[in-house]
Motif scaffolding. Sequence first.
Motif, PDB file in Angstrom:
ATOM      1  N   TYR A 296       0.831  -0.951  -0.275  1.00  9.73           N
ATOM      2  CA  TYR A 296       0.067  -0.117  -0.597  1.00  9.73           C
ATOM      3  C   TYR A 296       0.368   1.205  -0.008  1.00  9.73           C
ATOM      4  O   TYR A 296       1.617   1.316   0.704  1.00  9.73           O
ATOM      5  CB  TYR A 296      -1.413  -0.204   1.453  1.00  9.73           C
ATOM      6  N   LEU A 297       0.524   2.700  -0.691  1.00  8.87           N
ATOM      7  CA  LEU A 297       0.756   3.989  -0.373  1.00  8.87           C
ATOM      8  C   LEU A 297      -0.108   4.399  -0.184  1.00  8.87           C
ATOM      9  O   LEU A 297      -1.285   4.688  -1.617  1.00  8.87           O
ATOM     10  CB  LEU A 297       1.934   3.817  -1.653  1.00  8.87           C
ATOM     11  N   CYS A 298       0.475   5.800   0.057  1.00  2.00           N
ATOM     12  CA  CYS A 298      -0.296   6.822  -0.063  1.00  2.00           C
ATOM     13  C   CYS A 298       0.757   7.950   0.497  1.00  2.00           C
ATOM     14  O   CYS A 298       1.777   8.090   0.612  1.00  2.00           O
ATOM     15  CB  CYS A 298      -1.374   6.841   0.635  1.00  2.00           C
ATOM     16  N   ALA A 299      -0.008   9.029  -1.204  1.00  2.00           N
ATOM     17  CA  ALA A 299       1.305  10.971  -0.993  1.00  2.00           C
ATOM     18  C   ALA A 299      -0.130  11.076   0.112  1.00  2.00           C
ATOM     19  O   ALA A 299      -0.596  11.198   0.700  1.00  2.00           O
ATOM     20  CB  ALA A 299       0.429  11.070  -2.195  1.00  2.00           C
ATOM     21  N   ILE A 300       1.223  12.322   0.939  1.00  2.00           N
ATOM     22  CA  ILE A 300       1.106  12.821   2.048  1.00  2.00           C
ATOM     23  C   ILE A 300       0.544  14.469   1.253  1.00  2.00           C
ATOM     24  O   ILE A 300       1.632  14.517   1.369  1.00  2.00           O
ATOM     25  CB  ILE A 300       2.137  12.843   2.640  1.00  2.00           C
ATOM     26  N   PRO A 301      -0.582  14.948   0.801  1.00  2.00           N
ATOM     27  CA  PRO A 301      -0.088  16.361   0.774  1.00  2.00           C
ATOM     28  C   PRO A 301      -0.093  17.565   0.711  1.00  2.00           C
ATOM     29  O   PRO A 301       1.089  18.682   0.494  1.00  2.00           O
ATOM     30  CB  PRO A 301      -2.261  16.678   0.180  1.00  2.00           C
ATOM     31  N   ILE A 302       0.251  17.368   2.417  1.00  2.30           N
ATOM     32  CA  ILE A 302       0.554  18.596   2.627  1.00  2.30           C
ATOM     33  C   ILE A 302       2.597  18.287   2.597  1.00  2.30           C
ATOM     34  O   ILE A 302       3.221  19.966   3.051  1.00  2.30           O
ATOM     35  CB  ILE A 302       0.643  18.595   3.971  1.00  2.30           C
TER      36      ILE A 302
ATOM     37  N   THR B  94      -2.394  -3.284   7.148  1.00  2.00           N
ATOM     38  CA  THR B  94      -2.857  -3.463   6.097  1.00  2.00           C
ATOM     39  C   THR B  94      -2.866  -2.681   4.471  1.00  2.00           C
ATOM     40  O   THR B  94      -3.288  -2.580   3.436  1.00  2.00           O
ATOM     41  CB  THR B  94      -3.388  -4.450   5.628  1.00  2.00           C
ATOM     42  N   SER B  95      -3.221  -1.470   5.308  1.00  2.00           N
ATOM     43  CA  SER B  95      -3.609  -0.334   4.583  1.00  2.00           C
ATOM     44  C   SER B  95      -3.537   1.377   4.940  1.00  2.00           C
ATOM     45  O   SER B  95      -3.866   1.048   6.628  1.00  2.00           O
ATOM     46  CB  SER B  95      -5.655   0.248   4.603  1.00  2.00           C
ATOM     47  N   ILE B  96      -3.151   2.350   4.281  1.00  2.00           N
ATOM     48  CA  ILE B  96      -2.934   3.609   4.765  1.00  2.00           C
ATOM     49  C   ILE B  96      -3.836   5.137   4.021  1.00  2.00           C
ATOM     50  O   ILE B  96      -4.080   4.411   3.394  1.00  2.00           O
ATOM     51  CB  ILE B  96      -1.075   3.466   4.734  1.00  2.00           C
ATOM     52  N   GLY B  97      -3.856   5.675   5.430  1.00  4.08           N
ATOM     53  CA  GLY B  97      -4.701   6.815   4.675  1.00  4.08           C
ATOM     54  C   GLY B  97      -4.541   8.126   5.362  1.00  4.08           C
ATOM     55  O   GLY B  97      -3.570   8.627   6.270  1.00  4.08           O
ATOM     56  N   THR B  98      -4.280   8.983   4.534  1.00  2.00           N
ATOM     57  CA  THR B  98      -4.490  11.426   4.833  1.00  2.00           C
ATOM     58  C   THR B  98      -5.354  11.590   4.485  1.00  2.00           C
ATOM     59  O   THR B  98      -6.338  11.853   3.611  1.00  2.00           O
ATOM     60  CB  THR B  98      -3.047  10.953   5.039  1.00  2.00           C
ATOM     61  N   SER B  99      -5.655  12.701   5.240  1.00  2.00           N
ATOM     62  CA  SER B  99      -6.790  13.933   4.221  1.00  2.00           C
ATOM     63  C   SER B  99      -5.751  14.737   3.823  1.00  2.00           C
ATOM     64  O   SER B  99      -4.216  14.938   3.853  1.00  2.00           O
ATOM     65  CB  SER B  99      -7.191  14.560   5.808  1.00  2.00           C
ATOM     66  N   SER B 100      -6.282  15.545   2.643  1.00  2.00           N
ATOM     67  CA  SER B 100      -5.223  16.564   2.274  1.00  2.00           C
ATOM     68  C   SER B 100      -5.391  17.664   3.372  1.00  2.00           C
ATOM     69  O   SER B 100      -4.503  18.544   2.175  1.00  2.00           O
ATOM     70  CB  SER B 100      -6.461  17.768   0.945  1.00  2.00           C
ATOM     71  N   SER B 101      -4.783  18.664   4.978  1.00  2.00           N
ATOM     72  CA  SER B 101      -4.752  19.055   4.704  1.00  2.00           C
ATOM     73  C   SER B 101      -4.606  18.641   6.471  1.00  2.00           C
ATOM     74  O   SER B 101      -3.455  19.167   6.720  1.00  2.00           O
ATOM     75  CB  SER B 101      -6.380  20.201   5.553  1.00  2.00           C
ATOM     76  N   SER B 102      -4.556  17.508   6.759  1.00  2.00           N
ATOM     77  CA  SER B 102      -4.288  17.162   8.367  1.00  2.00           C
ATOM     78  C   SER B 102      -2.576  16.469   8.188  1.00  2.00           C
ATOM     79  O   SER B 102      -2.444  16.023   7.048  1.00  2.00           O
ATOM     80  CB  SER B 102      -5.105  15.902   8.744  1.00  2.00           C
ATOM     81  N   ASP B 103      -1.850  16.563   9.055  1.00  2.00           N
ATOM     82  CA  ASP B 103      -0.637  15.911   9.278  1.00  2.00           C
ATOM     83  C   ASP B 103      -0.503  14.740   9.840  1.00  2.00           C
ATOM     84  O   ASP B 103       0.572  14.484  10.298  1.00  2.00           O
ATOM     85  CB  ASP B 103       0.312  17.050  10.438  1.00  2.00           C
ATOM     86  N   LEU B 104      -1.722  14.294  10.293  1.00  2.00           N
ATOM     87  CA  LEU B 104      -1.531  12.602  10.644  1.00  2.00           C
ATOM     88  C   LEU B 104      -1.962  11.818   9.194  1.00  2.00           C
ATOM     89  O   LEU B 104      -1.983  12.118   7.933  1.00  2.00           O
ATOM     90  CB  LEU B 104      -3.377  13.141  11.497  1.00  2.00           C
ATOM     91  N   LEU B 105      -1.571  10.549   9.630  1.00  8.69           N
ATOM     92  CA  LEU B 105      -1.427   9.543   8.135  1.00  8.69           C
ATOM     93  C   LEU B 105      -1.764   7.884   9.888  1.00  8.69           C
ATOM     94  O   LEU B 105      -1.399   7.870  11.028  1.00  8.69           O
ATOM     95  CB  LEU B 105       0.319   9.392   8.305  1.00  8.69           C
ATOM     96  N   TRP B 106      -2.747   7.722   8.956  1.00 10.01           N
ATOM     97  CA  TRP B 106      -3.551   6.743   9.245  1.00 10.01           C
ATOM     98  C   TRP B 106      -3.441   5.508   9.040  1.00 10.01           C
ATOM     99  O   TRP B 106      -2.877   4.879   8.228  1.00 10.01           O
ATOM    100  CB  TRP B 106      -5.081   7.222   9.569  1.00 10.01           C
ATOM    101  N   MET B 107      -3.509   4.678   9.369  1.00  9.78           N
ATOM    102  CA  MET B 107      -2.783   3.229   9.279  1.00  9.78           C
ATOM    103  C   MET B 107      -3.739   1.486  10.369  1.00  9.78           C
ATOM    104  O   MET B 107      -4.264   2.538  11.723  1.00  9.78           O
ATOM    105  CB  MET B 107      -1.629   2.773   9.570  1.00  9.78           C
ATOM    106  N   VAL B 108      -3.822   0.697   9.713  1.00 12.53           N
ATOM    107  CA  VAL B 108      -4.766   0.375   9.969  1.00 12.53           C
ATOM    108  C   VAL B 108      -3.952  -1.026   9.474  1.00 12.53           C
ATOM    109  O   VAL B 108      -3.287  -1.646   8.651  1.00 12.53           O
ATOM    110  CB  VAL B 108      -6.057  -0.073   9.483  1.00 12.53           C
ATOM    111  N   THR B 109      -3.794  -2.684  10.630  1.00 11.46           N
ATOM    112  CA  THR B 109      -3.539  -3.819  10.082  1.00 11.46           C
ATOM    113  C   THR B 109      -4.743  -4.713  10.980  1.00 11.46           C
ATOM    114  O   THR B 109      -5.298  -4.051  11.838  1.00 11.46           O
ATOM    115  CB  THR B 109      -2.424  -4.250  10.935  1.00 11.46           C
ATOM    116  N   GLY B 110      -5.067  -5.562   9.821  1.00  9.95           N
ATOM    117  CA  GLY B 110      -5.824  -6.400  10.476  1.00  9.95           C
ATOM    118  C   GLY B 110      -5.990  -7.639   8.822  1.00  9.95           C
ATOM    119  O   GLY B 110      -6.222  -7.030   8.264  1.00  9.95           O
TER     120      GLY B 110
END
Length: 437
Positions: A272-278, A320-336
């Motif tokens: 999994y990958l995601c770009a961090i907009p900020i 197993t998956s990661i995500g973030t918002s367009s404005s926050s400085d948080l990267l969310w992650m989940v495993t399961g």
Amino acid sequence: MEETSIMEDGEQNREMEVAPALIAVHPTQESVAVAVGSDLRVFDLKTGSPVHLVDDTAEPFHRDSIRAVRYGAKGKLLVTAGDDKLVKIWHTDAWSCICTVLSEKRVSAVAISNDGLFTCFADKFGVVWAVDLDGFHDNQSSASKKAVPILAHYCSIITSLEFSPDGRFIISADRDFKIRVTVFPKKTSDGAHEIQSFCLGHSEFVSCIAFVGASDYPDGFLVSGSGDSTVRLWDITSGSLLDTCEVGAEAGSLGFPQSNGKEDECCSAITYLCAIPICSLVAVAIQGLSGVVLLSCNLSEKTLSITQVISIKGETFIPTSIGTSSSSDLLWMVTGVSNLQGFNSSSLARVKAISGFTKLNQVSGEIELTVLEDKDIPGGMQLLEKLQGSVKIEEDVFLAASETLKTAMRNLLIKKQYSVEKREFRKRGRNDRKNKR
């Protein structure tokens, strides 16, 4: 081999199939959604309370594993889809299902256009379908619409779908190592016949794609992750490979084991990958790594490089998956995983967040990141109880889940070899063949 025994074998494998936990973050971080198996869990960060979903057409909402969960760019819509062949479109104001679309095959990926006018989904047969979302933004339940096929990879599982930032193209990646850039049609019923380019270079399945951009590069560039342990940077207009980051070559220093032959060939796959907009960073999850790798994307020089590795210490946490918002400085992650055999809870999830993407250390030049404690995560224990199903989960469960996921990744994306008898049986059972009789 008798037909009945072949069928029983197939049904048994189908029942034992596991699905990774998925996470999606509202574009302005108003809510977070987690899917584990057929269970969809949403927490509203504005009100600080769990979300009660409403769907008059079905209970439970999904009858089989959810394989894709996605917010629209404006956050008004959430789309979920999976192995039950249902694509559900939710309105996030009232958290009600406003439309259910039936797919001919199991769904493997979804995408929503940035203007919110279309959602596309891909099925296990390699076909991409489009649904017109016109009128779906007024929080009114709509009559179910039929999806129309717009393009196909023909028998290759599509693993990821993305619209380009300007909406001109739809990008589809598959398990046969290729990425296709297609001009999105003005009229979906006409199909998408104009191929802009192919991005070719991966030597294993392409597992994930995303766009990374900045104010100077509004159209951005495409990044892709693969089972070949690389992340690659692309110019989609020409299909040119701009740079390759050999993440697998750094296996020893990154803290996960080197591959030891075919049995462990997915241990360093990019999952999994995601770009961090900020910031011009790409967060990468790797099979076998307890944490994430951060890649720096220099858009002016068109290069990728490893800048940091964020380890999750104290517990087994392989995202197993990661995500973030367009404005926050948080990267969310989940495993399961779902359907975990041998434990009281057949499905489990663990949620974590990393903060600090705006804090640059002037001396080291590194961003000062922190893996938040459970109590410091927005929403706190209430969020964890909702999204995880339980606040506390035993360590041995996650160890078992890690091994289960490694097998699941291999089974999902590496082509299976069937005997002649099984191939003939599968052909006779195909839905498209049945419909023509």
